[in-house]
Design a protein around this motif. Structure first.
Motif, PDB file in Angstrom:
ATOM      1  N   PRO A   1      -0.774  16.389 -11.055  1.00  0.00           N
ATOM      2  CA  PRO A   1      -1.255  16.566 -12.437  1.00  0.00           C
ATOM      3  C   PRO A   1      -1.814  17.965 -12.684  1.00  0.00           C
ATOM      4  CG  PRO A   1      -2.948  15.504 -11.148  1.00  0.00           C
ATOM      5  CD  PRO A   1      -1.798  15.776 -10.196  1.00  0.00           C
ATOM      6  N   PRO A   2      -2.180  18.253 -13.933  1.00  0.00           N
ATOM      7  CA  PRO A   2      -2.929  19.493 -14.181  1.00  0.00           C
ATOM      8  C   PRO A   2      -4.227  19.431 -13.360  1.00  0.00           C
ATOM      9  CG  PRO A   2      -2.355  18.400 -16.258  1.00  0.00           C
ATOM     10  CD  PRO A   2      -2.025  17.445 -15.155  1.00  0.00           C
ATOM     11  N   TYR A   3      -4.576  20.533 -12.704  1.00  0.00           N
ATOM     12  CA  TYR A   3      -5.720  20.529 -11.788  1.00  0.00           C
ATOM     13  C   TYR A   3      -7.039  20.932 -12.429  1.00  0.00           C
ATOM     14  CZ  TYR A   3      -2.375  20.653  -7.853  1.00  0.00           C
ATOM     15  OH  TYR A   3      -1.394  20.388  -6.942  1.00  0.00           O
ATOM     16  N   ILE A   4      -6.944  21.762 -13.445  1.00  0.00           N
ATOM     17  CA  ILE A   4      -8.134  22.508 -13.869  1.00  0.00           C
ATOM     18  C   ILE A   4      -8.760  21.858 -15.087  1.00  0.00           C
ATOM     19  CG2 ILE A   4      -8.983  24.784 -14.554  1.00  0.00           C
ATOM     20  CD1 ILE A   4      -6.343  25.893 -13.207  1.00  0.00           C
ATOM     21  N   GLU A   5     -10.044  21.557 -14.975  1.00  0.00           N
ATOM     22  CA  GLU A   5     -10.759  20.984 -16.120  1.00  0.00           C
ATOM     23  C   GLU A   5     -10.783  21.986 -17.241  1.00  0.00           C
ATOM     24  OE1 GLU A   5     -14.345  18.040 -15.739  1.00  0.00           O
ATOM     25  OE2 GLU A   5     -14.406  19.513 -14.131  1.00  0.00           O
ATOM     26  N   ASP A   6     -10.508  21.511 -18.436  1.00  0.00           N
ATOM     27  CA  ASP A   6     -10.472  22.426 -19.556  1.00  0.00           C
ATOM     28  C   ASP A   6     -11.533  22.045 -20.565  1.00  0.00           C
ATOM     29  OD1 ASP A   6      -8.324  24.601 -20.447  1.00  0.00           O
ATOM     30  OD2 ASP A   6      -9.283  23.686 -22.181  1.00  0.00           O
ATOM     31  N   ASN A   7     -12.476  22.951 -20.740  1.00  0.00           N
ATOM     32  CA  ASN A   7     -13.556  22.672 -21.687  1.00  0.00           C
ATOM     33  C   ASN A   7     -13.535  23.680 -22.826  1.00  0.00           C
ATOM     34  OD1 ASN A   7     -14.573  20.590 -19.960  1.00  0.00           O
ATOM     35  ND2 ASN A   7     -15.402  22.202 -18.666  1.00  0.00           N
ATOM     36  N   LYS A   8     -12.354  24.169 -23.094  1.00  0.00           N
ATOM     37  CA  LYS A   8     -12.293  25.281 -24.034  1.00  0.00           C
ATOM     38  C   LYS A   8     -12.011  24.830 -25.467  1.00  0.00           C
ATOM     39  CE  LYS A   8     -10.820  28.307 -20.342  1.00  0.00           C
ATOM     40  NZ  LYS A   8      -9.606  28.635 -19.599  1.00  0.00           N
ATOM     41  N   GLY A   9     -12.012  23.540 -25.695  1.00  0.00           N
ATOM     42  CA  GLY A   9     -11.857  23.028 -27.055  1.00  0.00           C
ATOM     43  C   GLY A   9     -10.438  23.164 -27.575  1.00  0.00           C
ATOM     44  N   ILE A  10     -10.284  22.949 -28.848  1.00  0.00           N
ATOM     45  CA  ILE A  10      -8.957  22.907 -29.463  1.00  0.00           C
ATOM     46  C   ILE A  10      -8.408  24.320 -29.665  1.00  0.00           C
ATOM     47  CG2 ILE A  10      -7.657  22.139 -31.515  1.00  0.00           C
ATOM     48  CD1 ILE A  10      -8.853  19.847 -29.822  1.00  0.00           C
ATOM     49  N   LYS A  11      -7.182  24.499 -29.276  1.00  0.00           N
ATOM     50  CA  LYS A  11      -6.506  25.770 -29.518  1.00  0.00           C
ATOM     51  C   LYS A  11      -5.260  25.495 -30.341  1.00  0.00           C
ATOM     52  CE  LYS A  11      -7.979  27.783 -25.178  1.00  0.00           C
ATOM     53  NZ  LYS A  11      -7.571  27.967 -23.796  1.00  0.00           N
ATOM     54  N   THR A  12      -4.750  26.500 -30.997  1.00  0.00           N
ATOM     55  CA  THR A  12      -3.566  26.274 -31.819  1.00  0.00           C
ATOM     56  C   THR A  12      -2.275  26.448 -31.030  1.00  0.00           C
ATOM     57  OG1 THR A  12      -3.809  28.542 -32.535  1.00  0.00           O
ATOM     58  CG2 THR A  12      -4.620  26.848 -34.026  1.00  0.00           C
TER      59      THR A  12
ATOM     60  N   ARG B 204      -1.079  23.344 -15.948  1.00  0.00           N
ATOM     61  CA  ARG B 204      -2.157  23.599 -14.986  1.00  0.00           C
ATOM     62  C   ARG B 204      -3.524  23.120 -15.441  1.00  0.00           C
ATOM     63  NH1 ARG B 204      -0.030  29.573 -13.509  1.00  0.00           N
ATOM     64  NH2 ARG B 204       1.553  28.937 -12.010  1.00  0.00           N
ATOM     65  N   HIS B 205      -3.758  23.123 -16.760  1.00  0.00           N
ATOM     66  CA  HIS B 205      -5.084  22.777 -17.280  1.00  0.00           C
ATOM     67  C   HIS B 205      -5.049  21.392 -17.925  1.00  0.00           C
ATOM     68  CE1 HIS B 205      -7.010  26.880 -17.095  1.00  0.00           C
ATOM     69  NE2 HIS B 205      -5.751  27.145 -16.821  1.00  0.00           N
ATOM     70  N   GLU B 206      -6.179  20.737 -17.902  1.00  0.00           N
ATOM     71  CA  GLU B 206      -6.257  19.395 -18.492  1.00  0.00           C
ATOM     72  C   GLU B 206      -6.409  19.481 -20.013  1.00  0.00           C
ATOM     73  OE1 GLU B 206      -9.557  17.737 -16.190  1.00  0.00           O
ATOM     74  OE2 GLU B 206      -8.084  16.456 -15.224  1.00  0.00           O
ATOM     75  N   ILE B 207      -5.400  20.034 -20.645  1.00  0.00           N
ATOM     76  CA  ILE B 207      -5.478  20.228 -22.091  1.00  0.00           C
ATOM     77  C   ILE B 207      -5.108  18.937 -22.817  1.00  0.00           C
ATOM     78  CG2 ILE B 207      -4.476  21.479 -24.040  1.00  0.00           C
ATOM     79  CD1 ILE B 207      -4.070  23.854 -22.001  1.00  0.00           C
ATOM     80  N   PHE B 208      -3.963  18.380 -22.445  1.00  0.00           N
ATOM     81  CA  PHE B 208      -3.499  17.166 -23.115  1.00  0.00           C
ATOM     82  C   PHE B 208      -3.712  15.914 -22.266  1.00  0.00           C
ATOM     83  CE2 PHE B 208      -0.809  20.464 -25.151  1.00  0.00           C
ATOM     84  CZ  PHE B 208      -1.337  20.333 -26.429  1.00  0.00           C
TER      85      PHE B 208
END
Lengths: 249, 249
Positions: free
Chosen positions: B128-139, B148-152
């Protein structure tokens, strides 16, 4: 210091700064686990350190030997359920002239709140009984059985009491069997000790680990570190350089 | 089989029985993690195997290459969120003449219940994507970022969907970062996948692991196994014998 040695006991040199320990091979002798735990745990100046299930006091005595040149004001408390072990531990403390720094009491780890204030330690160490015991009530237990099997103390009790005793951001160090790692990690989190570091101890580089060192942080955030493996032997009977250094041989 | 290759794509030989995969270096190329996961996961005859977050389909294609001589009737399903990756995966499946055995769909792992029946797989794999993503919503997101990031997709979603798809006593295999091990283990237990095996992947024997392979058993009992470390390099640029064997070089 006059030596009080009972029949069947022996005095072992800890190979570090002349420290010694009284042991009785019929009861329980410390192993590689206590030594690795004492080296894994870190103490800083002015800290109070508590060892649960201390047995003959090997962990606090060895930690004093390792750390007291740099951290001479660290105070060690220790608790043990078996009266004969506590009595031996107290004599070892006297033998090493540590009565001002190491304080061993007879008591049940489950009832830590009867002996210690909440959040009063910066460090808790423990080398607990490893083996789950589902054999029900017995009338007689051997000292070795009590030390190795979860007869009087379950993993949950160990971690719950450690959590009670630890100050916020206090450090928890335990050695245990890798087989129980999932259970250990979930119990630590349940009791608000976040797992922060793991180090597996393998007899040889191509063998499964026989032990695991675990570090936790009371009230810590997520994310942990796994260290390089700690390998005991290069080949049969020959320690790796790292272990030779720990044993000073 | 005629090769449909778009601009920027390349066809890589998997070094095993002539299997190949279509990749686009601008989007995402598989790494050591997919290879190690495909070798770690075990399949048995007649089983159904599901790969979550399959990307270009590397894990099921490689597992087919590794296992199909012994387990020719295993069927592989795979799901991926990014349409271009699914399209590439489907072409790789055709390229290797695997359309009867490997079935890739476009879909959101979080909504596995829309595509698959509960408890319908004996094996679930995931890189799976490995990296916790706390960067909020992006366009706008780059394909590599999504992989790589837990975006979705959060770790909790991955494990929850794996648990939904797995049959009782079905096996779960994941590769992830050791930094997140405590979280992984507790989430697996929360979703009734008992952690049963761990193997850490270290670049060198004296370095921290960069990856961890995790095996779980749906509805399994406690007690787990930690394996000998998987060491990638003997010295700089020289794989260990085990890794050379995996890469067949």
């Amino acid at each position: 210091m006059e030596l009080k040695i009972n029949e069947g006991e022996r005095v072992d040199d800890l190979q570090i700064r002349g420290y010694r320990i009284i042991q009785d091979p019929k009861r329980f002798c410390f192993g590689v686990d206590a030594v690795m735990l004492a080296h894994y745990a870190k103490v800083k100046p002015h800290e109070r350190c508590l060892d649960l299930c201390t047995g003959t006091g090997i962990v606090p005595i060895l930690m004093h030997a390792i750390n007291s040149e740099d951290t001479s004001d660290v105070k060690y408390d220790a608790i043990e359920l078996q009266e004969e072990s506590v009595e031996m531990a107290k004599r070892s403390v006297e033998l090493n002239d540590l009565t001002l720094d190491v304080h061993v009491i007879l008591g049940d780890v489950k009832e830590a709140a009867n002996y210690y204030d909440a959040a009063s330690f910066q460090v808790v160490t423990v080398n607990p009984p490893y083996i789950e015991d589902n054999k029900g009530i017995k009338t007689e237990y051997e000292p070795k059985m009590i030390a190795r099997h979860e007869i009087f103390l379950k993993l949950k009790d160990v971690i719950s009491s450690a959590s009670y005793c630890l100050a916020d951001k206090g450090r928890f160090y335990m050695i245990h069997k890798p087989q129980r790692l999932a259970e250990i990690i979930c119990l630590m989190r349940e009791y608000k000790i976040e797992p922060k570091s793991l180090r597996f101890i393998h007899p040889y580089v191509d063998k499964e680990p026989v032990l695991v060192l675990i570090g936790g942080l009371k009230g810590g955030g997520q994310q942990m570190r796994v260290d390089a493996p700690l390998i005991l032997y290069k080949e049969q009977g020959v320690y790796t350089d790292e272990v030779s250094k720990i044993y000073r041989i």
